[in-house]
Design a protein around this motif. Structure first.
Motif, PDB file in Angstrom:
ATOM      1  N   VAL A  14       7.623  31.026  12.321  1.00  0.00           N
ATOM      2  CA  VAL A  14       8.460  30.678  13.478  1.00  0.00           C
ATOM      3  C   VAL A  14       8.785  29.187  13.387  1.00  0.00           C
ATOM      4  O   VAL A  14       7.869  28.361  13.306  1.00  0.00           O
ATOM      5  N   VAL A  15      10.063  28.860  13.378  1.00  0.00           N
ATOM      6  CA  VAL A  15      10.455  27.456  13.225  1.00  0.00           C
ATOM      7  C   VAL A  15      10.579  26.800  14.601  1.00  0.00           C
ATOM      8  O   VAL A  15      11.313  27.292  15.465  1.00  0.00           O
ATOM      9  N   VAL A  16       9.850  25.717  14.780  1.00  0.00           N
ATOM     10  CA  VAL A  16       9.936  24.962  16.036  1.00  0.00           C
ATOM     11  C   VAL A  16      10.975  23.865  15.835  1.00  0.00           C
ATOM     12  O   VAL A  16      10.892  23.093  14.871  1.00  0.00           O
ATOM     13  N   CYS A  17      11.983  23.845  16.729  1.00  0.00           N
ATOM     14  CA  CYS A  17      13.147  22.968  16.529  1.00  0.00           C
ATOM     15  C   CYS A  17      13.249  21.908  17.609  1.00  0.00           C
ATOM     16  O   CYS A  17      12.656  22.029  18.681  1.00  0.00           O
ATOM     17  N   ALA A  18      14.061  20.898  17.290  1.00  0.00           N
ATOM     18  CA  ALA A  18      14.311  19.813  18.242  1.00  0.00           C
ATOM     19  C   ALA A  18      15.480  20.199  19.157  1.00  0.00           C
ATOM     20  O   ALA A  18      16.449  20.818  18.702  1.00  0.00           O
ATOM     21  N   LYS A  19      15.381  19.814  20.411  1.00  0.00           N
ATOM     22  CA  LYS A  19      16.417  20.109  21.412  1.00  0.00           C
ATOM     23  C   LYS A  19      17.792  19.679  20.888  1.00  0.00           C
ATOM     24  O   LYS A  19      17.952  18.561  20.398  1.00  0.00           O
ATOM     25  N   GLY A  20      18.753  20.588  20.967  1.00  0.00           N
ATOM     26  CA  GLY A  20      20.099  20.253  20.512  1.00  0.00           C
ATOM     27  C   GLY A  20      20.446  20.884  19.170  1.00  0.00           C
ATOM     28  O   GLY A  20      21.613  21.100  18.867  1.00  0.00           O
ATOM     29  N   TYR A  21      19.407  21.163  18.352  1.00  0.00           N
ATOM     30  CA  TYR A  21      19.649  21.778  17.056  1.00  0.00           C
ATOM     31  C   TYR A  21      20.369  23.119  17.266  1.00  0.00           C
ATOM     32  O   TYR A  21      20.035  23.802  18.205  1.00  0.00           O
ATOM     33  N   PRO A  22      21.360  23.546  16.492  1.00  0.00           N
ATOM     34  CA  PRO A  22      21.824  22.968  15.221  1.00  0.00           C
ATOM     35  C   PRO A  22      22.876  21.864  15.372  1.00  0.00           C
ATOM     36  O   PRO A  22      23.437  21.435  14.361  1.00  0.00           O
ATOM     37  N   ASN A  23      23.122  21.400  16.592  1.00  0.00           N
ATOM     38  CA  ASN A  23      24.037  20.259  16.744  1.00  0.00           C
ATOM     39  C   ASN A  23      23.202  18.978  16.783  1.00  0.00           C
ATOM     40  O   ASN A  23      22.197  18.894  16.116  1.00  0.00           O
ATOM     41  N   ASN A  24      23.629  18.018  17.579  1.00  0.00           N
ATOM     42  CA  ASN A  24      22.924  16.730  17.584  1.00  0.00           C
ATOM     43  C   ASN A  24      21.552  16.833  18.229  1.00  0.00           C
ATOM     44  O   ASN A  24      21.377  17.551  19.209  1.00  0.00           O
ATOM     45  N   THR A  30       7.765  13.082  10.135  1.00  0.00           N
ATOM     46  CA  THR A  30       7.386  11.877   9.390  1.00  0.00           C
ATOM     47  C   THR A  30       6.288  11.168  10.179  1.00  0.00           C
ATOM     48  O   THR A  30       5.932  11.612  11.281  1.00  0.00           O
ATOM     49  N   ARG A  31       5.748  10.122   9.606  1.00  0.00           N
ATOM     50  CA  ARG A  31       4.727   9.347  10.325  1.00  0.00           C
ATOM     51  C   ARG A  31       5.295   7.991  10.702  1.00  0.00           C
ATOM     52  O   ARG A  31       5.989   7.355   9.900  1.00  0.00           O
ATOM     53  N   LYS A  32       5.014   7.594  11.959  1.00  0.00           N
ATOM     54  CA  LYS A  32       5.453   6.286  12.431  1.00  0.00           C
ATOM     55  C   LYS A  32       4.232   5.634  13.057  1.00  0.00           C
ATOM     56  O   LYS A  32       3.665   6.204  14.003  1.00  0.00           O
ATOM     57  N   ASN A  33       3.813   4.546  12.504  1.00  0.00           N
ATOM     58  CA  ASN A  33       2.583   3.882  12.951  1.00  0.00           C
ATOM     59  C   ASN A  33       1.433   4.879  13.036  1.00  0.00           C
ATOM     60  O   ASN A  33       0.672   4.892  14.004  1.00  0.00           O
ATOM     61  N   GLY A  34       1.361   5.752  12.061  1.00  0.00           N
ATOM     62  CA  GLY A  34       0.252   6.705  12.017  1.00  0.00           C
ATOM     63  C   GLY A  34       0.452   7.947  12.867  1.00  0.00           C
ATOM     64  O   GLY A  34      -0.266   8.930  12.724  1.00  0.00           O
ATOM     65  N   ARG A  35       1.440   7.919  13.751  1.00  0.00           N
ATOM     66  CA  ARG A  35       1.652   9.089  14.617  1.00  0.00           C
ATOM     67  C   ARG A  35       2.662  10.039  13.976  1.00  0.00           C
ATOM     68  O   ARG A  35       3.606   9.598  13.317  1.00  0.00           O
ATOM     69  N   LEU A  36       2.449  11.331  14.195  1.00  0.00           N
ATOM     70  CA  LEU A  36       3.381  12.331  13.655  1.00  0.00           C
ATOM     71  C   LEU A  36       4.586  12.433  14.590  1.00  0.00           C
ATOM     72  O   LEU A  36       4.417  12.649  15.802  1.00  0.00           O
ATOM     73  N   VAL A  37       5.782  12.240  14.050  1.00  0.00           N
ATOM     74  CA  VAL A  37       6.987  12.313  14.898  1.00  0.00           C
ATOM     75  C   VAL A  37       8.041  13.200  14.234  1.00  0.00           C
ATOM     76  O   VAL A  37       7.994  13.454  13.031  1.00  0.00           O
ATOM     77  N   THR A  38       9.001  13.637  15.046  1.00  0.00           N
ATOM     78  CA  THR A  38      10.069  14.505  14.529  1.00  0.00           C
ATOM     79  C   THR A  38      11.040  13.671  13.693  1.00  0.00           C
ATOM     80  O   THR A  38      11.258  12.490  13.958  1.00  0.00           O
ATOM     81  N   ASN A  39      11.630  14.338  12.696  1.00  0.00           N
ATOM     82  CA  ASN A  39      12.551  13.629  11.805  1.00  0.00           C
ATOM     83  C   ASN A  39      13.661  14.556  11.340  1.00  0.00           C
ATOM     84  O   ASN A  39      14.253  14.347  10.283  1.00  0.00           O
ATOM     85  N   GLY A  40      13.898  15.634  12.116  1.00  0.00           N
ATOM     86  CA  GLY A  40      14.934  16.585  11.723  1.00  0.00           C
ATOM     87  C   GLY A  40      15.124  17.595  12.832  1.00  0.00           C
ATOM     88  O   GLY A  40      14.443  17.530  13.871  1.00  0.00           O
ATOM     89  N   GLY A  41      16.062  18.548  12.625  1.00  0.00           N
ATOM     90  CA  GLY A  41      16.332  19.566  13.635  1.00  0.00           C
ATOM     91  C   GLY A  41      15.298  20.670  13.589  1.00  0.00           C
ATOM     92  O   GLY A  41      14.816  21.170  14.601  1.00  0.00           O
ATOM     93  N   ARG A  42      14.957  21.081  12.370  1.00  0.00           N
ATOM     94  CA  ARG A  42      13.873  22.057  12.218  1.00  0.00           C
ATOM     95  C   ARG A  42      12.619  21.240  11.920  1.00  0.00           C
ATOM     96  O   ARG A  42      12.566  20.518  10.930  1.00  0.00           O
ATOM     97  N   VAL A  43      11.642  21.340  12.776  1.00  0.00           N
ATOM     98  CA  VAL A  43      10.533  20.382  12.733  1.00  0.00           C
ATOM     99  C   VAL A  43       9.303  20.953  12.024  1.00  0.00           C
ATOM    100  O   VAL A  43       8.769  20.348  11.100  1.00  0.00           O
ATOM    101  N   LEU A  44       8.859  22.134  12.454  1.00  0.00           N
ATOM    102  CA  LEU A  44       7.656  22.742  11.859  1.00  0.00           C
ATOM    103  C   LEU A  44       7.883  24.237  11.672  1.00  0.00           C
ATOM    104  O   LEU A  44       8.597  24.863  12.468  1.00  0.00           O
ATOM    105  N   GLY A  45       7.280  24.822  10.662  1.00  0.00           N
ATOM    106  CA  GLY A  45       7.321  26.279  10.453  1.00  0.00           C
ATOM    107  C   GLY A  45       5.927  26.840  10.655  1.00  0.00           C
ATOM    108  O   GLY A  45       5.089  26.765   9.769  1.00  0.00           O
ATOM    109  N   VAL A  46       5.687  27.374  11.848  1.00  0.00           N
ATOM    110  CA  VAL A  46       4.356  27.880  12.174  1.00  0.00           C
ATOM    111  C   VAL A  46       4.246  29.297  11.611  1.00  0.00           C
ATOM    112  O   VAL A  46       4.983  30.193  12.013  1.00  0.00           O
ATOM    113  N   THR A  47       3.324  29.477  10.680  1.00  0.00           N
ATOM    114  CA  THR A  47       3.298  30.708   9.890  1.00  0.00           C
ATOM    115  C   THR A  47       1.966  31.420  10.072  1.00  0.00           C
ATOM    116  O   THR A  47       0.908  30.787   9.976  1.00  0.00           O
TER     117      THR A  47
END
Ligand code: AMP
Ligand code: GLY
Length: 438
Positions: free
Chosen positions: A342-352, A384-401
């Motif tokens: 199951v792909v967890v996505c960012a709000k707005g995907y597949p657009n901005n 991606t990681r920002k200052n050690g924290r896990l942050v979103t970096n795309g529209g499709r964020v994680l694939g929970v399998t």
């Protein structure tokens, strides 16, 4: 060719930065033959936890090649279509010291040029929708005006999954033609279009490993392309996938093997194209039988996530056998359990959509109540990681399998685990792999 035994230790470079590549990296890491796994510096956080970042610029094939030599990299696995179309397979191969899993530009043309794919299919009598090719807007518009039953307008080049418009009306088709040929929204990738008959039926992805001579069909998977539950809303890169699928019956797979894979691979051989990598046939099961909608020349994303979760055997050995033309001796089998991603996505995907949102809940997702013979694996996609924290970096964020005895249970478990993932505006479909009927 002399036998090229797979070395005891293989240093691998994996190209690609997304969910598919995290699943490949995860499976490569389980191989007893893996030496160092090198990955792209811009890869997602999940891949960078497994592999070491290659210091060279990935867009410079010459430097990558020189660096592979220095680091004794003997296998390169190419995930995405763009480096395949840029002929990285030819540029990076240096047999017998270094082999590439992934076809050359000539083989990848099946994906980066849909008009070429149609020619190959027509010449090899592979079942596919009727179509015509256009470069001239006026001629294309005159043609769509006759397609009263609808049609599909396809940019023939690579458009990151966006170049296909299914048109129910002439107006929609007209707009799609103008987008490609007049407004040039896909640039060169849309300067030639295919106008194809509108087909209907369920879709199945059939992926085969090919070594230039023989091939090995992988257990079939199915993805959900539409953004909304019940397959509604716009197309995406894929909101989830599962494997196996009851739609791909043994009978259907026999037909796809006989009528699609064998003639296509034979046609490539006749053209002197050694195809070493994944041939992915996107099939629609129409009332008149299965027809090819498209070829990809790489693993699918997110289909790779459930496929890699189920693949048994040593992926380094398999990629080596594929890249060196020795698949006939390889061993390949699949976990009998079902897998659902199951792909967890960012709000707005597949657009901005926004990037840089903090992600939490991965440990909770992995710990969702499950039986000892069930598993939950989280593949990163746009992270991606920002200052050690896990942050979103795309529209499709994680694939929970999830892996479980039945597809219904795998779907339920993956959905429950996906609900534990938290970031602002996170969403996912709750019907991936659910309600499966043959
Ligand atoms: P493609 O990138 O060619 O696989 O197309 C993307 C999606 O468009 C497919 O997964 C189908 O859902 C749809 N599609 C493509 N070709 C056709 C067709 N000839 N008839 C109906 N739907 C199609
Ligand atoms: N999931 C479809 C693709 O990878 O093209």
């Amino acid at each position: 060719m002399a036998k090229l035994r797979c070395p005891d230790t293989v240093n691998v470079l994996l190209l690609g930065t997304g969910g598919r590549e995290h699943a490949l990296a995860w499976r490569l890491k389980k191989s007893r033959r893996l030496g160092t796994l090198w990955v792209e510096p811009g890869a997602n956080a999940g891949i960078l936890e497994i592999g070491r970042a290659c210091p060279e610029p990935i867009d410079d094939a010459f430097r990558i090649s020189r660096w592979c030599e220095r680091e004794n990299v003997s296998l390169i696995v190419i995930g995405p279509e763009v480096p395949l179309a840029a002929d990285y397979a030819t540029k990076l191969a240096d047999p017998p010291r270094r082999f590439v899993f992934g076809p050359t530009k000539a083989g990848a043309q099946l994906e980066w040029d849909k008009a070429f794919a149609k020619q190959v299919m027509r010449a090899a009598s592979v079942p596919t929708g009727d179509s015509r090719t256009f470069t001239d807007a006026e001629q294309a518009l005159a043609y769509v005006a006759t397609r009263i039953d609808g049609c599909v307008v396809k940019a023939t080049g690579l458009c990151a999954g966006k170049g296909v418009v299914v048109c129910k009306t002439i107006d929609e088709a007209r707009r799609a033609v103008e987008d490609c040929l007049v407004r040039k929204v896909f640039g060169d990738a849309g300067s030639t279009i295919l106008i194809e008959e509108l087909l209907s039926g369920p879709e199945v992805s059939v992926l085969a490993l090919c070594d230039g001579q023989s091939f090995w069909m992988l257990d079939p998977a199915q993805d959900h392309k539409r953004v909304g539950e019940g397959d509604t809303g716009p197309n995406t890169g894929g909101m989830g996938a599962f494997s196996p699928t009851p739609k791909a019956t043994p009978e259907l797979l026999r037909i796809v093997e006989r009528d699609v894979l064998v003639p296509t691979i034979d046609a490539l051989k006749r053209m002197d194209i050694p195809f070493r990598g994944v041939l992915y046939a996107g099939m629609m099961i129409t009332p008149a039988g299965p027809k090819v909608l498209e070829f990809n020349t790489r693993f699918g994303d997110p289909e790779t996530q459930p496929i890699m979760a189920r693949l048994k055997g040593d992926l380094v050995e398999l990629c080596w056998a594929t890249a060196t033309g020795q698949l006939g001796e390889a061993e390949l089998s699949f976990d009998p359990r079902a897998a659902c991603c199951v792909v967890v996505c960012a709000k707005g995907y597949p657009n901005n959509y926004a990037k840089g949102l903090e992600i939490t809940g991965l440990e909770e997702a992995k710990a969702v109540d499950h039986a000892p013979d069930e598993e939950i694996v989280i593949f990163h996609a746009g992270t991606t990681r920002k200052n050690g924290r896990l942050v979103t970096n795309g529209g499709r964020v994680l694939g929970v399998t999830a892996l479980a005895k039945t597809s219904a249970r795998a779907s339920e478990l993956a959905t429950k685990a996906a609900a534990c993932i938290k970031f602002e505006g996170a969403f996912f479909r709750r019907d991936i792999g659910a309600n499966l009927k043959p």
